[in-house]
Every structure is written in structure tokens, then in C-alpha cells.
Motif scaffolding. Structure first.
Motif, short mmCIF file in Angstrom:
data_model
loop_
_atom_site.label_atom_id
_atom_site.label_comp_id
_atom_site.label_asym_id
_atom_site.label_seq_id
_atom_site.Cartn_x
_atom_site.Cartn_y
_atom_site.Cartn_z
N THR A 1 0.81 -1.19 0.57
CA THR A 1 0.11 -0.19 0.17
C THR A 1 0.99 1.39 0.23
OG1 THR A 1 -0.21 -0.10 2.39
CG2 THR A 1 -1.72 -0.81 1.70
N ASP B 1 -0.11 5.58 -3.86
CA ASP B 1 0.02 6.84 -3.37
C ASP B 1 1.84 7.30 -2.54
OD1 ASP B 1 0.72 9.44 -3.01
OD2 ASP B 1 -1.14 10.08 -2.25
N SER C 1 2.54 7.38 2.38
CA SER C 1 2.23 5.71 2.10
C SER C 1 1.71 5.61 4.44
CB SER C 1 3.90 5.32 2.08
OG SER C 1 4.73 6.30 3.51
N ASN D 1 -1.77 5.84 3.54
CA ASN D 1 -2.50 4.44 2.70
C ASN D 1 -2.19 3.54 3.45
OD1 ASN D 1 -2.21 6.27 0.65
ND2 ASN D 1 -0.36 5.26 -0.44
N ASN E 1 -7.40 10.86 2.92
CA ASN E 1 -6.12 10.52 2.22
C ASN E 1 -5.67 11.81 1.79
OD1 ASN E 1 -3.86 10.45 0.12
ND2 ASN E 1 -3.75 8.16 0.95
N LEU F 1 -10.01 7.77 0.59
CA LEU F 1 -9.04 6.51 -0.36
C LEU F 1 -9.69 4.80 1.01
CD1 LEU F 1 -6.15 4.87 -1.22
CD2 LEU F 1 -5.32 5.18 1.02
N TYR G 1 -10.34 1.12 1.02
CA TYR G 1 -9.98 -0.48 0.72
C TYR G 1 -11.63 -1.07 0.65
CZ TYR G 1 -5.11 1.37 1.18
OH TYR G 1 -4.13 1.97 1.12
N VAL H 1 -8.76 -0.94 -4.73
CA VAL H 1 -9.11 0.43 -3.92
C VAL H 1 -9.36 1.27 -4.88
CG1 VAL H 1 -6.46 1.64 -3.55
CG2 VAL H 1 -6.10 -0.77 -3.45
N ALA I 1 -9.16 4.24 -5.33
CA ALA I 1 -7.37 5.74 -6.03
C ALA I 1 -8.59 6.84 -6.42
CB ALA I 1 -6.65 4.78 -6.48
N GLU J 1 -0.47 5.77 -8.23
CA GLU J 1 -2.49 5.10 -7.46
C GLU J 1 -3.17 5.15 -8.85
OE1 GLU J 1 -4.07 6.92 -3.01
OE2 GLU J 1 -4.36 8.22 -5.02
#
Ligand code: SF4
Ligand code: SF4
Lengths: 606, 231
Positions: A291, A295, A299, A302, A544, A549, A551, A567, A569, A603
Motif C-alpha cells: 500500500t 500514492d 504512504s 495509505n 487521504n 481512499l 479499501y 482500492v 484510488a 495510485e
């Protein structure tokens, strides 16, 4: 219908049902479409099961009558065991906030056809194309259903469970060949090219039968013979993939009338590595460092989204100190990211290097702190299920950590923001280039599923940290900045505002960091071989720096690998309205508009 | 006035320009701005002013203890005349199982009677694939695999030079102590503590009151990474 809903609004006298909006919306839909909408009763699943033939009606009612006007995410899932293809829609209400209503639609796996939702939510455009590309789900009525992440000659749909990569070892890691008899080999030597990298039937790279480039340019109002009698030519130009201002390998097919953009189609996927397929081969913990590479400028955030999604499935709790450390890291990441974004935006506007480098100096200091804490500047891999990996270090660059952070948060970053303000906010050139350029209206911003600063610069005050608070954000005092013009300048200002709000948050977090010194930072003893206690789905979403963002993780009972890992994104979805934003502007503005969206190709392409 | 914003911006740039010279003058009296460890330290930190450039490779940024690069294997300090001592690795395979890109290959040792021997026959890491995540270090129960600080790995041939075998991977404990002194000391203290606990349990039997068991010092507890209090 709308009257009935009005009756149902909570009343002041307290007699109205104080149901939460999601339950209310679900009840309304079930009442209105008794045959087509049912509860999703699978173990661990929430939301509704909708039949495909009524999907458009249900979605329209949801958007127009019930107020769930924001389609955040479209996810295809291969339910190979039931011989079904499933599409999952996450819808939210911009004005009310709160959690989302999840729609599941299942169709036959051998002939997966669904109606496209692009007429209702144009933001479904790229996401449906992604589901077509990776899973082979056909969306009826989509205006431009082409592959988007893999190349046009790719054979098969790689996220299908029965699709195997070029060098296939096993379904799940860890691979048996590594231990105890490990004999080293390089996968690239075993790769059998020609197996998956081959032209599909009927595909001729230079032939007439299926010409990708023609396909690409159809729909563009462009005829070759119009020149006669016309003063200007219409011209199709490729910007990118190798272009210094596309922030990576990203291509835009631009049709021009003179200097003016008539049409623009983004082409991406040059950095595609099928993150999601890798994710489904990985064990839960193995996904964490991957992850980081989505991006790669943020991190830490993410990590945060992913651990939230998995923690929901695991049911783990997070100790107080770990939560504060997470917020500290994530907000510093937001500042880092916005500094980078603004630096590059200015670069794209022609202010070469100078403002960018001034921002970088401060960003470097934040990265120094990340490096001391997590061991790496950008690939932090810092969060774990139930906490964080390490406690804060004692010293950063030979200065005591807390005093380092205080100096950074109270002195350095505010000073550099003021300096940035002085450099750019009233700079006449910046204003001339950015005010009124690349306008996205509030309605469009919502309809196109944009998120983050792009959405908020267009007048929609929506931030996941407030709309559906996670971690300790509910207890923190900060504002969600909003701007109303939706142009490049507002997208610049909103990032400035957000950095200042992040500073406010950080100022509130520091005392907690001090107070919880020495407290545990992770819940229980971390395991490397996690098995999920229960089956189910989970959607972890965070704000984010680039937008929402999310998941989407599903698992079966006692599994050590996610069954589906998707994801949402923000960089990718924020690109959907790029063409619309660029229409009517000049070539040079394309670069600035793209810069103001702030994408990271790691991403976008996943 | 039109153009004021531009002038203001230029003034800011000008200030940076002048500042860099002032900083040069400041350091000129103190052994120079570049190639001077003292000056580099200031330049790296919050107090740095002026130009922040570091002249790599003549000057190098310091790396923190937790810095992660490719892994190496810890061995005992070597007896005189030898390069390595005994492997700490027991070839338990945990690192190979947790490694996200699966770039660790371990050939477990075998005793003459065919039973597994707690040391690796061979150990390979493909450092092209390694993503420097640090999981192998985090989950190794024997402190046998650590992430190196040496990031200068450029070579002419990636196909052979980038697959590190056991010989290339092994480094003595003294090296780990050198690059990560605090961490190494804490780990040693924890190992001692675990031994102490075991001895205590043996001496006092299973039913002994756990509150009388030996405790770890606060300093070492603080240094503990991730794995929880005891492992
Ligand atoms: S986890 Fe540690 S002891 Fe086990 S095989 Fe890996 S390096 Fe050796
Ligand atoms: S650092 Fe990560 S990727 Fe590299 S060998 Fe260790 S576990 Fe594998």
C-alpha cells in the motif's frame, strides 16, 4: 414518491423515527422495489442486494429522492464459487454525511452484463471501465467501454480468479518453493512470454479489423476534410506518456482547434502492475508494504486506510497512544503531500523550481522524522493491525523528538506557509493563469465522484474525517475548508487552508503524545500468520490528502488471504472529469489543470 | 498596485539568496560550510539555514538506527582469522514465509540422520525484489536477520551480483552493534531477560507467583520494537 419521503423526515416533536439514514434509505428502497431490492443476508455482509434489471431505477431513486447523491466506489468481484460476477456500489450522502449504503448486484458469471450507471453518475465512467478491463464485466450503455489499465491487446481479464499470470507459482503466498528446500531462481527466467502477452484473436496492431487508435479517436468531433473553407485546423495531439508535466507516465489525447482544447481523453495504465491481484495472492500483512507504493507521497495515510479495513474484519482494538501517533503521522503526511502538490502546481504554471524547492526544504524535515520513526522516508510501512510498528524515536536529527516536532509544527511549517502565501497567493501571474480556469461546478464535482481538495474547492464541504469520523477525529477541533469557485486558484487555496487545519490538529495531538509516553503502541502480540475469524466484507475509508481512499476487502472464514482486495484510488477517480475541465481552455492550461487535481501515477495505475 | 505580488515574491527569493551568503560567512570562520561534520549536522537539522545541499558522495547524510535497507544475517563475532562466527539463523523459515515479495530462499540444514538441523545450508535474498519492508527483521524470533544501513549497492551485473547468498549476507554481530548500537543493546538485554525468566521458571516451578519474576528495565522496555513485551 417525494412527498412520502418528506413525511418521513425527522420531525422536531420527536415522534419521527430516529433511524439512521442508511437504514431509512434501505427501508425506503425495499418498500419501493419489493421485487428487486432485498437485504444482503450473506455472513458478514451489509447493505442491499439489487437485481440488475432494476439497477438504474434504484440508483435514480437513491440519488434523486433519498439523497444518496455520491457514488464513491464501484468494485467488481469475481464470486467464482457461486458462478456469479458481483458489482458493489458504495453510495454516500454529501450533505448528511454518515456511513454509506452499499448495493450489491450479482449477474451470471458466464455472461456478466449490467446496465451502466454513467447516465446517472458520470463518475462511474473510469470505474466501470476498470471492472470491464480487469474482470470482464460488461456495462450496457457505457459510452466508451474500452480497456483502461491494461493495454489494448491484453488477453483475458486478469482479476478473474481463474486467470493466471505469466509466471504463475501458487494461488497464495507463502510459496512452497522458498522453504525448507529453497533453491533460488529468478522469476523472469521462468517467464513464458507468449502465454499471456499475445494478441487476442482478431487483434491486428497494424490491421484494419480492430484499430485501437481509431477507437480512441472516435467520439471526437473531428473530420479530416473540414479544412476547406475553415480558417483553423482540428488537430489531435498526444500529450505524454513521456512528458515532463504529466507527473509520471500519463497520456492525454487532445483534440485542438488552434490552441483551444475541444476534447481530451486521458490514457493511463503505463505503470499498471495489478496491485489488486498481487493483493489477493498476499497474506493480509504482506499487503501493508504494497500500500505504501500506491500514492507513494502519502504512504502513512495509505497504511491507515488498509489497517482500518482489516481491523474491522479482525475486530481488533487500537491503544490510545497508537491512535494519536497515527493521527500525527497522517496529518504530517497531508502537509507533505500538499507541499508537493502546490510546488508542482506552481511549476506547471511556470514558476519553475523556486517555490517548489522552498516547500521541499520543510518537507525534507518531515521526511527526516518519518525516517527516524519508521525507518524509511517514503515507504514507511509503519502501521500494523491494532497499532503502529514502532514507538516514536527519542531523537530526530540529534534533537529530542518532542522538541523537534514542536519546533516544526509551531514555527517552521507556519513560517513556510506564510512564505508560500507571500510568493504565490497574490502573484499576478499565478492569478491570471489560475482564476476561472478549469472550473468544475459543485453538481459536476459530486456527479463525477471527485474527492478531497477537488471536491471541496467546488463548494461541497465533504471530508471523511467529519462525515464518517474514524480514529479520534471526532474529538478534535478543526474545520473543513471549502471554496466555491472550483477553479485552479481555489484548488490552490484549499490546499493552503487544509495545511493550516492540519497544523491545528497537530497542535492538539502533541499534548496527547506527551501524556501517553510509554503506553503500549500495539494491541496484543502481533502475528505474521493472521487468519480471519469470520467471513465478511469491510470497507475502510480515510481522507487521504488526495481524497477519499477506500479499501474494499472481503474474506472467507479462516482465510489468511483476502478474497477480494480493491482500492478506491482518489487520484484515479479525480481524473474522470479532466476532459470536461479542460474543454475550451488553451493547451498550456491542460498542464495546470492536471497539476491542480494532484495525481500520483502509482495510485492511478495501480 | 499591479505587480506588487510579483515584487513581494521576488523579495522573498532575494532574502533566501542573501541568507545563503550570510550562512557561508558564518561558517567560514568555523572550518567551512562544506566537508565539515559539524556544519553538516546543522545543515541537516531544523536550525539549518541557507543552501541545504549535501555534496554526495563526499558528504553523506547520517542514517537513523531504524533505517531499513536490504537484509543481512547476523553471526557470532568471528574467531581470529575467520570472517564469520556461528550463524544465529536456525532456518525456522518465518522470514521466508512473511516476506511480501517472497524474495528469501532458505535451504534448511539436514543432520546425517536426515532430521532437520537448526541452521541454514544456504540462504539467498534477491535484493532486486526485496522491498526493504523490514518484516523479516520484525518477525525473526532469533534476532538473526537485520536490515543493513549500507545503501551503496550499485553493480555492473544485476543477474548475479544482486542475488546475495549466505556468504554475502553474513555479517558479525559487532557490525550490527556498530550501526544500531541502541537497538542491539536492547535486544541483547531482552535475550538475557528471557533467559533469566526461563531460569527463574525452572527454579521456582510452574505455580510461582509471576509478580516476583525478574523484570526488565524500563530503558529496555522502551527500546522494544513492535513485538510486544516478551517474545
Ligand atoms: S526467521 Fe530468523 S531464524 Fe528463522 S529462518 Fe529467518 S533469519 Fe533464520
Ligand atoms: S525486507 Fe521485506 S522484502 Fe526484504 S527480505 Fe525482508 S521481508 Fe523480504
Amino acid at each position: 414518491m417525494s412527498e412520502m419521503i418528506l413525511d418521513d423526515q425527522p420531525q422536531d416533536d420527536g415522534t419521527a423515527v430516529n433511524q439512521n439514514p442508511v437504514e431509512r434509505a434501505a427501508a425506503l428502497l425495499k418498500e419501493r422495489f419489493p421485487d428487486a431490492v432485498t437485504d444482503d443476508t450473506r455472513d458478514g455482509y451489509t447493505g442491499l442486494m439489487v437485481s440488475a434489471d432494476k439497477l438504474v431505477e434504484v440508483a435514480t431513486a437513491l440519488r434523486d429522492d433519498i439523497g444518496f447523491d455520491y457514488l464513491s466506489s464501484v468494485t467488481g468481484v469475481d464470486q467464482i464459487n457461486d458462478n456469479k460476477m458481483e458489482v458493489v456500489y458504495h453510495t454516500y450522502s454529501i450533505d448528511q454525511g454518515g456511513s454509506g449504503l452499499v448495493l450489491h448486484v450479482q449477474v451470471d458469471r458466464d455472461n456478466p452484463v449490467l446496465p451502466s450507471l454513467t447516465p446517472i453518475w458520470p463518475g462511474a465512467d473510469f470505474q466501470e471501465r476498470e471492472a470491464w478491463d480487469l474482470l470482464g464485466i460488461h456495462f450496457d450503455g457505457h459510452h466508451d467501454l474500452r480497456r483502461i489499465l491494461t493495454w489494448d491487446g491484453f488477453a483475458g481479464h486478469p482479476l478473474r480468479k481463474d486467470w493466471k499470470e505469466v509466471f504463475y507459482e501458487e494461488d497464495h503466498k507463502p510459496f512452497g518453493s522458498r522453504w525448507p528446500g529453497g533453491e533460488v531462481f529468478r522469476a523472469e527466467e521462468k517467464t513464458v512470454y507468449g502465454k499471456n502477452v499475445r494478441y487476442p484473436e482478431g487483434w491486428l496492431p497494424t490491421g484494419d479489423e480492430y484499430d485501437v487508435e481509431t477507437e480512441m479517436y472516435t467520439g471526437i468531433t473531428y473530420t479530416r476534410d473540414q479544412q476547406s473553407g475553415m480558417k483553423t485546423d482540428k488537430l489531435t495531439v498526444n500529450m505524454g506518456p513521456q512528458h515532463p508535466s504529466t507527473h509520471g507516465v500519463f497520456r492525454m489525447v487532445v483534440t485542438l482547434d488552434g490552441e483551444t482544447v475541444i476534447d481530451l481523453k486521458p490514457v493511463m495504465g503505463y505503470l499498471h502492475r495489478n496491485h489488486e491481484k498481487i493483493g489477493e495472492r498476499n497474506t493480509f500483512i504482506q499487503n501493508l508494504p504494497y500500500t505504501d507504493r500506491l500514492d507513494y507521497l502519502s504512504s502513512m495515510s495509505n497504511n491507515h486506510g488498509y489497517v482500518l479495513a482489516v481491523e474491522k474484519l479482525l475486530g481488533s482494538t487500537v491503544p490510545e497512544r497508537a491512535e494519536w501517533i497515527r493521527i500525527l503521522m497522517v496529518e504530517l503526511t497531508r502537509i507533505c503531500n500538499h507541499m508537493w502538490a502546490l510546488g508542482f502546481l506552481l511549476n506547471d504554471l511556470g514558476a519553475l523550481q523556486t517555490p517548489m524547492l522552498y516547500f521541499y526544504l520543510e518537507r525534507e524535515l518531515i521526511l527526516d522524522f518519518f525516517e527516524e520513526a519508521a525507518g524509511s522516508r517514503m515507504m514507511c510501512n509503519y502501521m500494523r493491525f491494532g497499532g503502529v510498528a514502532y514507538d516514536l524515536p527519542d531523537y530526530v536529527r540529534e534533537q529530542e523528538t518532542i522538541s523537534f516536532l514542536e519546533e516544526l509544527i509551531y514555527e517552521h511549517i507556519p513560517a513556510v506557509l506564510d512564505q508560500g502565501d507571500g510568493l504565490m497567493t497574490n502573484n499576478e501571474i499565478v492569478r491570471a493563469r489560475s482564476i476561472g480556469v478549469g472550473i468544475l461546478s459543485r453538481e459536476d464535482a459530486i456527479a463525477y465522484s471527485t474527492a478531497g481538495p477537488v471536491l471541496r474547492a467546488s463548494g461541497a464541504q465533504y471530508d471523511v474525517r467529519r462525515a464518517e469520523p474514524y480514529s479520534y477525529y471526532e474529538s478534535l477541533d478543526f474545520d473543513i475548508p471549502v471554496r466555491y469557485n472550483g477553479d485552479i486558484y481555489d484548488r490552490y487555496l484549499i490546499r493552503m487552508d487544509e495545511m493550516r487545519q492540519s497544523l491545528r490538529i497537530l497542535e492538539q495531538v502533541l499534548p496527547h503524545i506527551k501524556a501517553t509516553k510509554g503506553a503500549p503502541i500495539v494491541d496484543g502480540k502481533p502475528q505474521y500468520a493472521i487468519r480471519m475469524p469470520n467471513a465478511g466484507e469491510s470497507y475502510g475509508r480515510v481522507e487521504n490528502p488526495k481524497g477519499e481512499l477506500g479499501y474494499y476487502v472481503t474474506t472467507r472464514r479462516r482465510e489468511s488471504n483476502p478474497d477480494r482486495y480493491h482500492v478506491r484510488a482518489p487520484s484515479f477517480i479525480n481524473l474522470t472529469p479532466l476532459g470536461k475541465m479542460c474543454e475550451g481552455h488553451k493547451v498550456a492550461d491542460i498542464v495546470a489543470i492536471l497539476g491542480s487535481i494532484d495525481i500520483v501515477l502509482g495510485e492511478v495505475d495501480r | 498596485m499591479y505587480g506588487l505580488g510579483i515584487l513581494k515574491g521576488m523579495a522573498i527569493t532575494m532574502k533566501h539568496f542573501v541568507d545563503s551568503y550570510l550562512d557561508d560567512i558564518f561558517w567560514a570562520a568555523r572550518g567551512g560550510r562544506y566537508y565539515n561534520d559539524e556544519a553538516l549536522k546543522v545543515r541537516q537539522g531544523l536550525k539549518g539555514k541557507g543552501v541545504k545541499t549535501v555534496f554526495y558522495p563526499e558528504e553523506k547524510l547520517s542514517v537513523p538506527e531504524r533505517f531499513r535497507f536490504v537484509p543481512f544475517l547476523v553471526t557470532d563475532d568471528p574467531p581470529p582469522g575467520q570472517k564469520w562466527g556461528k550463524d544465529w539463523c536456525t532456518s525456522c523459515g518465518i522470514c521466508a514465509k512473511v516476506c511480501p515479495p517472497q524474495c528469501i530462499w532458505i535451504e534448511r540444514g539436514v543432520q546425517p540422520n536426515g532430521r532437520p538441523k537448526p541452521e541454514p545450508n544456504q540462504f539467498y535474498i534477491d535484493i532486486d525484489i526485496c522491498m526493504n519492508c523490514g518484516f523479516c527483521m520484525e518477525f525473526c524470533p532469533f534476532d538473526a536477520i537485520k536490515l543493513d544501513h549500507d545503501y551503496e549497492l550499485a553493480s555492473y551485473d544485476r543477474t548475479t551480483a544482486h542475488i546475495h547468498d549466505k556468504e554475502r549476507l553474513s555479517k558479525p554481530l559487532s557490525y550490527w552493534r556498530e550501526i544500531a548500537p541502541k537497538k542491539a543493546a536492547a535486544e541483547a538485554a531482552i535475550r538475557d531477560h528471557v533467559d533469566e525468566l526461563k531460569a527463574w521458571k525452572k527454579a521456582n516451578g510452574r505455580d510461582a507467583d509471576p509478580s516476583t519474576a525478574p523484570k526488565m528495565t524500563e530503558e529496555n522496555t522502551k527500546q522494544l520494537f513492535y513485538r510486544g513485551e516478551y517474545y
